[in-house]
Design a protein around this motif. Structure first.
Motif, PDB file in Angstrom:
ATOM      1  N   GLU A   1       0.839  -1.188   0.000  1.00 32.17           N
ATOM      2  CA  GLU A   1       0.000   0.000   0.000  1.00 32.17           C
ATOM      3  C   GLU A   1       0.884   1.252   0.000  1.00 32.17           C
ATOM      4  O   GLU A   1       2.025   1.234   0.429  1.00 32.17           O
ATOM      5  CB  GLU A   1      -0.901   0.014   1.245  1.00 32.17           C
ATOM      6  CG  GLU A   1      -1.903  -1.118   1.294  1.00 32.17           C
ATOM      7  CD  GLU A   1      -1.336  -2.403   1.910  1.00 32.17           C
ATOM      8  OE1 GLU A   1      -0.130  -2.464   2.218  1.00 32.17           O
ATOM      9  OE2 GLU A   1      -2.106  -3.359   2.060  1.00 32.17           O
ATOM     10  N   ASP A   2       0.319   2.367  -0.462  1.00 32.72           N
ATOM     11  CA  ASP A   2       1.080   3.612  -0.579  1.00 32.72           C
ATOM     12  C   ASP A   2       1.745   4.020   0.728  1.00 32.72           C
ATOM     13  O   ASP A   2       2.873   4.513   0.726  1.00 32.72           O
ATOM     14  CB  ASP A   2       0.193   4.753  -1.075  1.00 32.72           C
ATOM     15  CG  ASP A   2      -0.076   4.661  -2.561  1.00 32.72           C
ATOM     16  OD1 ASP A   2       0.659   3.941  -3.264  1.00 32.72           O
ATOM     17  OD2 ASP A   2      -1.031   5.316  -3.024  1.00 32.72           O
ATOM     18  N   TYR A   3       1.074   3.829   1.867  1.00 33.39           N
ATOM     19  CA  TYR A   3       1.658   4.285   3.124  1.00 33.39           C
ATOM     20  C   TYR A   3       2.897   3.479   3.520  1.00 33.39           C
ATOM     21  O   TYR A   3       3.665   3.901   4.371  1.00 33.39           O
ATOM     22  CB  TYR A   3       0.628   4.302   4.255  1.00 33.39           C
ATOM     23  CG  TYR A   3       0.125   2.951   4.718  1.00 33.39           C
ATOM     24  CD1 TYR A   3       0.766   2.258   5.742  1.00 33.39           C
ATOM     25  CD2 TYR A   3      -0.994   2.386   4.135  1.00 33.39           C
ATOM     26  CE1 TYR A   3       0.297   1.026   6.165  1.00 33.39           C
ATOM     27  CE2 TYR A   3      -1.472   1.165   4.554  1.00 33.39           C
ATOM     28  CZ  TYR A   3      -0.819   0.479   5.575  1.00 33.39           C
ATOM     29  OH  TYR A   3      -1.280  -0.736   5.986  1.00 33.39           O
ATOM     30  N   HIS A   4       3.120   2.335   2.873  1.00 34.96           N
ATOM     31  CA  HIS A   4       4.333   1.558   3.130  1.00 34.96           C
ATOM     32  C   HIS A   4       5.481   1.959   2.199  1.00 34.96           C
ATOM     33  O   HIS A   4       6.620   1.581   2.421  1.00 34.96           O
ATOM     34  CB  HIS A   4       4.069   0.063   2.932  1.00 34.96           C
ATOM     35  CG  HIS A   4       3.274  -0.564   4.016  1.00 34.96           C
ATOM     36  ND1 HIS A   4       3.697  -0.618   5.328  1.00 34.96           N
ATOM     37  CD2 HIS A   4       2.068  -1.181   3.990  1.00 34.96           C
ATOM     38  CE1 HIS A   4       2.796  -1.242   6.054  1.00 34.96           C
ATOM     39  NE2 HIS A   4       1.784  -1.584   5.267  1.00 34.96           N
TER      40      HIS A   4
END
Length: 97
Positions: free
Chosen positions: A66-69
């Motif tokens: 995911e983007d937050y990772h």
């Protein structure tokens, strides 16, 4: 190099992190990459009394997290202290601060 940053004899873990998700691995796409990697593994094995546990396998399909990772180190990880993750960076990785 890879072998200077990990203990390749540790099964399913590195540092204080243990579990299958923390295993180390080298994954190849071509026969040439496989040959080079196998030769390096054989050379590295002479430095250890225990067998190398790092996986050496053909690459499989990869799915981005995911983007937050993404860019975890550049974003500062858990500590909020940004790290250089560019190719060739020599700063020691601080996973937890």
């Amino acid at each position: 190099s890879f072998f200077e940053r990990v203990n390749p004899t540790t099964i399913n873990g590195q540092g204080n992190d243990f579990g299958k998700q923390y295993r180390t691995g080298v994954y190849f796409h071509t026969k040439e990459q496989e040959s080079i990697a196998r030769a390096q593994f054989e050379q590295e094995q002479t430095k250890y009394s225990k067998p190398i546990a790092t996986e050496l396998e053909a690459a499989k399909p990869f799915w981005s997290a995911e983007d937050y990772h993404q860019q975890y180190l550049e974003k500062g990880g858990q500590s909020g202290r940004r790290q250089d993750a560019s190719k060739g960076a020599t700063e020691t990785i601080r996973c937890y601060g």
